[in-house]
Design a protein around this motif. Structure first.
Motif, PDB file in Angstrom:
ATOM      1  N   SER A  37       0.848  -1.187   0.000  1.00 41.78           N
ATOM      2  CA  SER A  37       0.000   0.000   0.000  1.00 41.78           C
ATOM      3  C   SER A  37       0.882   1.234   0.000  1.00 41.78           C
ATOM      4  CB  SER A  37      -0.886  -0.023   1.245  1.00 41.78           C
ATOM      5  OG  SER A  37      -1.532   1.194   1.422  1.00 41.78           O
ATOM      6  N   HIS A  38       0.323   2.350  -0.462  1.00 45.77           N
ATOM      7  CA  HIS A  38       1.060   3.616  -0.411  1.00 45.77           C
ATOM      8  C   HIS A  38       1.066   4.177   1.000  1.00 45.77           C
ATOM      9  CE1 HIS A  38       1.807   3.914  -4.679  1.00 45.77           C
ATOM     10  NE2 HIS A  38       0.553   3.546  -4.896  1.00 45.77           N
ATOM     11  N   ASP A  39       0.141   3.723   1.833  1.00 40.86           N
ATOM     12  CA  ASP A  39       0.114   4.124   3.241  1.00 40.86           C
ATOM     13  C   ASP A  39       0.892   3.094   4.056  1.00 40.86           C
ATOM     14  OD1 ASP A  39      -1.601   6.301   2.708  1.00 40.86           O
ATOM     15  OD2 ASP A  39      -3.346   4.975   2.797  1.00 40.86           O
ATOM     16  N   ASN A  50      10.157  -5.029  -1.068  1.00 44.68           N
ATOM     17  CA  ASN A  50      10.910  -3.781  -0.968  1.00 44.68           C
ATOM     18  C   ASN A  50      10.205  -2.881   0.045  1.00 44.68           C
ATOM     19  OD1 ASN A  50      13.082  -4.030  -2.877  1.00 44.68           O
ATOM     20  ND2 ASN A  50      11.492  -4.085  -4.451  1.00 44.68           N
ATOM     21  N   ALA A  51      10.640  -2.963   1.271  1.00 40.27           N
ATOM     22  CA  ALA A  51       9.969  -2.202   2.323  1.00 40.27           C
ATOM     23  C   ALA A  51      10.938  -1.919   3.462  1.00 40.27           C
ATOM     24  CB  ALA A  51       8.761  -2.968   2.839  1.00 40.27           C
ATOM     25  N   ASP A  52      10.558  -0.926   4.264  1.00 40.57           N
ATOM     26  CA  ASP A  52      11.261  -0.614   5.497  1.00 40.57           C
ATOM     27  C   ASP A  52      10.356  -1.035   6.648  1.00 40.57           C
ATOM     28  OD1 ASP A  52      13.342   0.643   4.049  1.00 40.57           O
ATOM     29  OD2 ASP A  52      12.150   2.474   3.923  1.00 40.57           O
ATOM     30  N   VAL A  53      10.966  -1.583   7.695  1.00 39.41           N
ATOM     31  CA  VAL A  53      10.202  -2.110   8.822  1.00 39.41           C
ATOM     32  C   VAL A  53      10.779  -1.535  10.111  1.00 39.41           C
ATOM     33  CG1 VAL A  53       9.583  -4.234  10.049  1.00 39.41           C
ATOM     34  CG2 VAL A  53       9.735  -4.253   7.575  1.00 39.41           C
ATOM     35  N   GLY A  67      14.864  -6.002   1.095  1.00 39.08           N
ATOM     36  CA  GLY A  67      14.876  -5.920  -0.363  1.00 39.08           C
ATOM     37  C   GLY A  67      15.236  -7.264  -0.955  1.00 39.08           C
ATOM     38  N   THR A  68      15.816  -7.233  -2.137  1.00 43.11           N
ATOM     39  CA  THR A  68      16.213  -8.448  -2.820  1.00 43.11           C
ATOM     40  C   THR A  68      17.199  -9.225  -1.954  1.00 43.11           C
ATOM     41  OG1 THR A  68      15.977  -7.272  -4.890  1.00 43.11           O
ATOM     42  CG2 THR A  68      17.188  -9.351  -4.967  1.00 43.11           C
ATOM     43  N   GLY A  69      16.968 -10.506  -1.789  1.00 41.00           N
ATOM     44  CA  GLY A  69      17.866 -11.358  -1.007  1.00 41.00           C
ATOM     45  C   GLY A  69      17.505 -11.462   0.463  1.00 41.00           C
ATOM     46  N   ASP A  70      16.512 -10.720   0.929  1.00 43.16           N
ATOM     47  CA  ASP A  70      16.136 -10.782   2.341  1.00 43.16           C
ATOM     48  C   ASP A  70      15.007 -11.767   2.621  1.00 43.16           C
ATOM     49  OD1 ASP A  70      18.025  -9.014   3.353  1.00 43.16           O
ATOM     50  OD2 ASP A  70      16.797  -7.272   2.872  1.00 43.16           O
ATOM     51  N   ALA A  71      14.462 -12.379   1.593  1.00 44.78           N
ATOM     52  CA  ALA A  71      13.376 -13.342   1.795  1.00 44.78           C
ATOM     53  C   ALA A  71      13.936 -14.638   2.378  1.00 44.78           C
ATOM     54  CB  ALA A  71      12.666 -13.624   0.479  1.00 44.78           C
ATOM     55  N   GLU A  72      13.104 -15.318   3.130  1.00 48.63           N
ATOM     56  CA  GLU A  72      13.440 -16.612   3.735  1.00 48.63           C
ATOM     57  C   GLU A  72      14.634 -16.516   4.692  1.00 48.63           C
ATOM     58  OE1 GLU A  72      11.628 -19.442   3.235  1.00 48.63           O
ATOM     59  OE2 GLU A  72      10.270 -18.384   1.916  1.00 48.63           O
ATOM     60  N   LYS A  73      14.811 -15.366   5.354  1.00 50.40           N
ATOM     61  CA  LYS A  73      15.871 -15.186   6.351  1.00 50.40           C
ATOM     62  C   LYS A  73      15.292 -14.429   7.532  1.00 50.40           C
ATOM     63  CE  LYS A  73      19.530 -14.529   2.970  1.00 50.40           C
ATOM     64  NZ  LYS A  73      20.410 -13.536   2.373  1.00 50.40           N
ATOM     65  N   TRP A  74      15.706 -14.819   8.738  1.00 50.53           N
ATOM     66  CA  TRP A  74      15.322 -14.063   9.915  1.00 50.53           C
ATOM     67  C   TRP A  74      16.177 -12.819  10.004  1.00 50.53           C
ATOM     68  CZ3 TRP A  74      11.025 -14.745  12.435  1.00 50.53           C
ATOM     69  CH2 TRP A  74      10.426 -15.997  12.473  1.00 50.53           C
ATOM     70  N   LYS A  75      15.542 -11.702  10.309  1.00 47.59           N
ATOM     71  CA  LYS A  75      16.263 -10.445  10.471  1.00 47.59           C
ATOM     72  C   LYS A  75      15.801  -9.817  11.790  1.00 47.59           C
ATOM     73  CE  LYS A  75      17.778  -6.677   7.540  1.00 47.59           C
ATOM     74  NZ  LYS A  75      17.605  -6.030   6.241  1.00 47.59           N
ATOM     75  N   VAL A  76      16.752  -9.434  12.630  1.00 51.28           N
ATOM     76  CA  VAL A  76      16.435  -8.812  13.915  1.00 51.28           C
ATOM     77  C   VAL A  76      16.037  -7.366  13.660  1.00 51.28           C
ATOM     78  CG1 VAL A  76      17.337  -8.154  16.171  1.00 51.28           C
ATOM     79  CG2 VAL A  76      18.031 -10.316  15.142  1.00 51.28           C
ATOM     80  N   ILE A  77      14.852  -6.982  14.158  1.00 55.35           N
ATOM     81  CA  ILE A  77      14.399  -5.605  13.952  1.00 55.35           C
ATOM     82  C   ILE A  77      14.351  -4.810  15.260  1.00 55.35           C
ATOM     83  CG2 ILE A  77      13.179  -6.065  11.802  1.00 55.35           C
ATOM     84  CD1 ILE A  77      10.575  -6.208  13.362  1.00 55.35           C
ATOM     85  N   PHE A  95       3.792  -4.379  21.549  1.00 52.00           N
ATOM     86  CA  PHE A  95       4.340  -3.682  20.390  1.00 52.00           C
ATOM     87  C   PHE A  95       3.524  -3.973  19.142  1.00 52.00           C
ATOM     88  CE2 PHE A  95       6.127  -7.861  20.094  1.00 52.00           C
ATOM     89  CZ  PHE A  95       6.285  -8.105  18.749  1.00 52.00           C
ATOM     90  N   ARG A  96       3.788  -3.166  18.113  1.00 47.74           N
ATOM     91  CA  ARG A  96       3.263  -3.390  16.769  1.00 47.74           C
ATOM     92  C   ARG A  96       4.430  -3.199  15.803  1.00 47.74           C
ATOM     93  NH1 ARG A  96      -2.208  -0.329  15.523  1.00 47.74           N
ATOM     94  NH2 ARG A  96      -2.434  -2.073  14.130  1.00 47.74           N
ATOM     95  N   ILE A  97       4.252  -3.628  14.577  1.00 47.72           N
ATOM     96  CA  ILE A  97       5.275  -3.455  13.549  1.00 47.72           C
ATOM     97  C   ILE A  97       4.701  -2.585  12.443  1.00 47.72           C
ATOM     98  CG2 ILE A  97       6.631  -4.637  11.784  1.00 47.72           C
ATOM     99  CD1 ILE A  97       6.904  -6.970  13.721  1.00 47.72           C
ATOM    100  N   GLU A  98       5.486  -1.578  12.042  1.00 49.95           N
ATOM    101  CA  GLU A  98       5.071  -0.678  10.969  1.00 49.95           C
ATOM    102  C   GLU A  98       5.869  -1.004   9.709  1.00 49.95           C
ATOM    103  OE1 GLU A  98       4.461   4.100  10.143  1.00 49.95           O
ATOM    104  OE2 GLU A  98       5.598   3.453  11.898  1.00 49.95           O
ATOM    105  N   ILE A  99       5.159  -1.127   8.582  1.00 49.67           N
ATOM    106  CA  ILE A  99       5.796  -1.422   7.300  1.00 49.67           C
ATOM    107  C   ILE A  99       5.566  -0.246   6.367  1.00 49.67           C
ATOM    108  CG2 ILE A  99       5.869  -2.953   5.306  1.00 49.67           C
ATOM    109  CD1 ILE A  99       4.798  -5.181   7.097  1.00 49.67           C
ATOM    110  N   ASN A 100       6.649   0.250   5.789  1.00 47.15           N
ATOM    111  CA  ASN A 100       6.587   1.322   4.799  1.00 47.15           C
ATOM    112  C   ASN A 100       7.058   0.734   3.469  1.00 47.15           C
ATOM    113  OD1 ASN A 100       6.592   3.753   3.405  1.00 47.15           O
ATOM    114  ND2 ASN A 100       8.597   4.350   4.181  1.00 47.15           N
ATOM    115  N   TYR A 101       6.121   0.504   2.537  1.00 51.42           N
ATOM    116  CA  TYR A 101       6.482  -0.096   1.252  1.00 51.42           C
ATOM    117  C   TYR A 101       7.155   0.960   0.385  1.00 51.42           C
ATOM    118  CZ  TYR A 101       3.725  -4.138   2.563  1.00 51.42           C
ATOM    119  OH  TYR A 101       3.262  -5.259   3.203  1.00 51.42           O
ATOM    120  N   ARG A 102       8.377   0.679  -0.092  1.00 56.73           N
ATOM    121  CA  ARG A 102       9.102   1.597  -0.973  1.00 56.73           C
ATOM    122  C   ARG A 102       8.606   1.498  -2.405  1.00 56.73           C
ATOM    123  NH1 ARG A 102      14.322  -0.406   1.731  1.00 56.73           N
ATOM    124  NH2 ARG A 102      13.925  -2.048   0.262  1.00 56.73           N
ATOM    125  N   PHE A 103       8.104   0.340  -2.783  1.00 57.00           N
ATOM    126  CA  PHE A 103       7.627   0.123  -4.145  1.00 57.00           C
ATOM    127  C   PHE A 103       6.323  -0.653  -4.064  1.00 57.00           C
ATOM    128  CE2 PHE A 103       7.347  -2.781  -7.792  1.00 57.00           C
ATOM    129  CZ  PHE A 103       7.267  -1.843  -8.807  1.00 57.00           C
TER     130      PHE A 103
END
Length: 194
Positions: free
Chosen positions: A95-97, A132-135, A152-162, A172-180
């Motif tokens: 989403s753009h939001d 392609n998003a920021d979290v 982004g590219t290459g981050d799928a199927e991997k755990w990432k500490v946020i 807590f909640r998680i906010e996602i900002n889609y870049r594309f």
């Protein structure tokens, strides 16, 4: 007193202890309940069967507890399995939001951290296309983090500490900002471990 006036301390033999106590000099101990080294175990002091069983049981319990603590230490495979094993799923449409997870429509309004993980970890499923998003994490008490974690590219199927070193019981909640945002939108999904 002679040491204070500058006189030399009397010399001692190399095998002589630096203290004047005869019990300590004989290799004994001043602790309550300890026998001096000069008394052997068989010389009048019997160890009861109950005492031997108690010591064996105490050693077994201590060994088991130590083994369990080592098995789930952070950074070990067992810790990762227990942390990621309790992960919850998420779904979102591009989403753009900015999108907040979890949303009240699909489940609870907030997630609460547990003792399984010390961090908040984010996973994107690989079959959903390039994410392609920021979290970032938004905490109920302190608000949203100032920095975003980029996916982004290459981050799928991997755990990432946020978020790191988060206390147990933190909402807590998680906010996602889609870049594309692809034309026609796209649905994404993954897991969150906390």
């Amino acid at each position: 007193m002679s040491l204070l006036l500058g006189a030399r301390a009397p010399s001692r033999r190399p095998d002589e202890p630096p203290w004047p106590c005869p019990a300590l000099a004989a290799g004994g101990s001043l602790r309550y309940g300890r026998r001096p080294a000069s008394r052997k175990r068989g010389a009048g002091m019997k160890t009861t069967r109950a005492a031997r069983r108690f010591r064996a049981l105490a050693g077994a319990v201590a060994g088991t507890m130590l083994g369990a603590a080592v098995a789930v230490m952070p950074g070990t495979a067992a810790h990762a399995a227990s942390c990621y094993g309790g992960a919850v799923g998420w779904n979102s449409s591009a989403s753009h939001d900015n999108v907040m997870l979890p949303n009240a429509i699909t489940g609870p309004n907030r997630w609460t951290t547990t003792s399984r993980c010390g961090d908040i970890n984010f996973w994107v499923d690989g079959g959903t296309g390039t994410f392609n998003a920021d979290v970032r994490v938004c905490f109920d008490r302190t608000g949203c983090q100032g920095s975003w974690k980029q996916f982004g590219t290459g981050d799928a199927e991997k755990w990432k500490v946020i978020a790191t070193d988060v206390r147990d019981g933190t909402k807590f909640r998680i906010e996602i900002n889609y870049r594309f945002v692809p034309q026609g939108g796209r649905r994404y999904g993954g897991k969150v471990a906390f």
